[in-house]
Design an enzyme around this catalytic site. Sequence first.
Site, PDB file in Angstrom:
ATOM      1  N   HIS A 193     -14.650   4.321  22.429  1.00  0.00           N
ATOM      2  CA  HIS A 193     -13.235   4.540  22.713  1.00  0.00           C
ATOM      3  C   HIS A 193     -12.687   5.712  21.915  1.00  0.00           C
ATOM      4  CE1 HIS A 193     -13.286   0.563  24.617  1.00  0.00           C
ATOM      5  NE2 HIS A 193     -12.127   0.897  25.161  1.00  0.00           N
ATOM      6  N   LYS A 236      -7.711   3.788  18.723  1.00  0.00           N
ATOM      7  CA  LYS A 236      -7.779   2.367  19.044  1.00  0.00           C
ATOM      8  C   LYS A 236      -7.733   1.528  17.767  1.00  0.00           C
ATOM      9  CE  LYS A 236     -10.357  -0.932  21.842  1.00  0.00           C
ATOM     10  NZ  LYS A 236      -9.123  -1.527  22.371  1.00  0.00           N
ATOM     11  N   PHE A 245       6.326   0.917  26.059  1.00  0.00           N
ATOM     12  CA  PHE A 245       6.494   2.027  27.014  1.00  0.00           C
ATOM     13  C   PHE A 245       6.265   3.413  26.417  1.00  0.00           C
ATOM     14  CE2 PHE A 245      10.636   3.920  25.881  1.00  0.00           C
ATOM     15  CZ  PHE A 245      11.043   3.027  24.911  1.00  0.00           C
ATOM     16  N   PHE A 266      -8.373  -3.058  33.239  1.00  0.00           N
ATOM     17  CA  PHE A 266      -7.835  -2.971  34.599  1.00  0.00           C
ATOM     18  C   PHE A 266      -8.638  -2.022  35.471  1.00  0.00           C
ATOM     19  CE2 PHE A 266      -3.994  -4.703  32.583  1.00  0.00           C
ATOM     20  CZ  PHE A 266      -3.641  -5.664  33.523  1.00  0.00           C
ATOM     21  N   THR A 316      -5.141  -5.645  24.137  1.00  0.00           N
ATOM     22  CA  THR A 316      -6.316  -6.405  23.708  1.00  0.00           C
ATOM     23  C   THR A 316      -6.060  -6.994  22.315  1.00  0.00           C
ATOM     24  OG1 THR A 316      -7.241  -4.290  22.994  1.00  0.00           O
ATOM     25  CG2 THR A 316      -7.965  -5.140  25.116  1.00  0.00           C
TER      26      THR A 316
HETATM   27  P1  NAP Z   1      -0.611   3.038  21.862  1.00  0.00           P
HETATM   28  O1  NAP Z   1      -0.586   4.419  22.435  1.00  0.00           O
HETATM   29  O2  NAP Z   1      -0.788   2.866  20.403  1.00  0.00           O
HETATM   30  O3  NAP Z   1       0.728   2.294  22.317  1.00  0.00           O
HETATM   31  C1  NAP Z   1       1.156   1.062  21.819  1.00  0.00           C
HETATM   32  C2  NAP Z   1       2.669   1.061  21.864  1.00  0.00           C
HETATM   33  O4  NAP Z   1       3.142  -0.260  21.555  1.00  0.00           O
HETATM   34  C3  NAP Z   1       3.320   2.011  20.862  1.00  0.00           C
HETATM   35  O5  NAP Z   1       4.211   2.879  21.547  1.00  0.00           O
HETATM   36  C4  NAP Z   1       4.066   1.076  19.926  1.00  0.00           C
HETATM   37  O6  NAP Z   1       5.305   1.573  19.503  1.00  0.00           O
HETATM   38  C5  NAP Z   1       4.345  -0.111  20.827  1.00  0.00           C
HETATM   39  N1  NAP Z   1       4.685  -1.337  20.105  1.00  0.00           N
HETATM   40  C6  NAP Z   1       4.337  -1.714  18.845  1.00  0.00           C
HETATM   41  N2  NAP Z   1       4.811  -2.936  18.565  1.00  0.00           N
HETATM   42  C7  NAP Z   1       5.493  -3.340  19.680  1.00  0.00           C
HETATM   43  C8  NAP Z   1       6.199  -4.514  20.023  1.00  0.00           C
HETATM   44  N3  NAP Z   1       6.346  -5.544  19.139  1.00  0.00           N
HETATM   45  N4  NAP Z   1       6.763  -4.612  21.261  1.00  0.00           N
HETATM   46  C9  NAP Z   1       6.692  -3.583  22.129  1.00  0.00           C
HETATM   47  N5  NAP Z   1       6.030  -2.428  21.867  1.00  0.00           N
HETATM   48  C10 NAP Z   1       5.433  -2.317  20.650  1.00  0.00           C
HETATM   49  O7  NAP Z   1      -1.782   2.197  22.552  1.00  0.00           O
HETATM   50  P2  NAP Z   1      -2.396   2.350  24.031  1.00  0.00           P
HETATM   51  O8  NAP Z   1      -3.565   3.274  24.011  1.00  0.00           O
HETATM   52  O9  NAP Z   1      -1.301   2.583  24.998  1.00  0.00           O
HETATM   53  O10 NAP Z   1      -2.992   0.890  24.229  1.00  0.00           O
HETATM   54  C11 NAP Z   1      -2.150  -0.260  24.217  1.00  0.00           C
HETATM   55  C12 NAP Z   1      -3.008  -1.504  24.321  1.00  0.00           C
HETATM   56  O11 NAP Z   1      -3.620  -1.537  25.608  1.00  0.00           O
HETATM   57  C13 NAP Z   1      -4.172  -1.587  23.315  1.00  0.00           C
HETATM   58  O12 NAP Z   1      -4.353  -2.923  22.914  1.00  0.00           O
HETATM   59  C14 NAP Z   1      -5.380  -1.120  24.120  1.00  0.00           C
HETATM   60  O13 NAP Z   1      -6.586  -1.645  23.646  1.00  0.00           O
HETATM   61  C15 NAP Z   1      -5.027  -1.690  25.468  1.00  0.00           C
HETATM   62  N6  NAP Z   1      -5.655  -1.059  26.628  1.00  0.00           N
HETATM   63  C16 NAP Z   1      -5.955  -1.880  27.650  1.00  0.00           C
HETATM   64  C17 NAP Z   1      -6.483  -1.368  28.810  1.00  0.00           C
HETATM   65  C18 NAP Z   1      -6.783  -2.317  29.936  1.00  0.00           C
HETATM   66  O14 NAP Z   1      -7.250  -1.862  31.000  1.00  0.00           O
HETATM   67  N7  NAP Z   1      -6.533  -3.603  29.767  1.00  0.00           N
HETATM   68  C19 NAP Z   1      -6.702   0.007  28.955  1.00  0.00           C
HETATM   69  C20 NAP Z   1      -6.361   0.841  27.892  1.00  0.00           C
HETATM   70  C21 NAP Z   1      -5.822   0.291  26.730  1.00  0.00           C
HETATM   71  P3  NAP Z   1       5.490   2.679  18.334  1.00  0.00           P
HETATM   72  O15 NAP Z   1       5.104   3.959  19.005  1.00  0.00           O
HETATM   73  O16 NAP Z   1       6.942   2.577  18.030  1.00  0.00           O
HETATM   74  O17 NAP Z   1       4.573   2.262  17.224  1.00  0.00           O
END
Ligand code: NAP
Length: 262
Positions: free
Chosen positions: A152, A156, A9, A125, A98
Amino acid sequence: MINVLVAGFKGSMGNKTIHMVANNDKFKLAGVYNPVVTEKNVNEVAEFADLDVPVYTDYEQIPVNDIDVWIDFTIPSAVYQNVKFALENKISVVVGTTGLKDEQIVELKEIAAKNGIGGLIAPNFGISAVLLMQFAKQAAKYMPDVEIIEMHHDNKLDAPSGTAINTAKLIAEVREEHQQGNPEETESLDGARGANYEGMHIHSVRLPGYVAHEQVLFGSKGEALTIRQDSFDRESFMTGVALAVEKIGDYNELMVGLENLL
Ligand code: NAP
């Protein structure tokens, strides 16, 4: 009312997701999960303090019987454990993270089937990306020489993107494996030709200012076709996430790709 837990979150996607869930009349934000949370960094999440939602830092704390859907936007090294935990506890999953490996997806599908629980893993999505993948699959039947460029933001973690891998997999369903380019070609700098998926080259660009973008380039004698999609704002993913949360309770299997619910 669908009770939703959001894992990840505090991240860029997770932050958008908690607000989407909190502002949707059909959903209740029943909790958020991150194993490393302090009061300080929770309050850094925009407006989170106003939402008054339980923050779980350990699987043991999660009231599994009160959660209907687990949304996961975490990191490649965490997503498998999280989704496994949710499915084993009969919570439907909507997974945007991902980096899941093929063999991990097979295992998760087995757990979902055994427990009769629905789930969706969506590499993207965004409707523009879903359409790009479908159009690319169609085009590859007639123009089998193809390369993929995904672009990206520079935070990432995984490369190539899940969308690029999924695009290549869908194309591979309709195209015979073959090598492209000159059979004698060499790389004077390692990686110059990108990753190779069944002869299709995939190139990953990471730049500040970008969000998520992809081009699929087809070349043939004397002509070319380029299909491109751009996600300029993470808000664009939220319509697909909301749709998945709303529908996933009607399923009892784990599926890959938003197109399964459209
Ligand atoms: P992000 O900003 O790095 O956020 C990831 C979050 O996950 C961080 O807040 C991190 O916490 C937390 N985390 C780490 N380990 C965890 C665990 N074991 N359990 C719960 N939370 C944990 O990344 P993002 O840009 O939001 O992207 C997240 C993922 O979604 C990536 O894999 C990205 O490729 C994917 N994505 C998918 C789509 C789609 O449409 N499917 C679109 C965009 C992104 P900390 O801050 O404490 O490290």
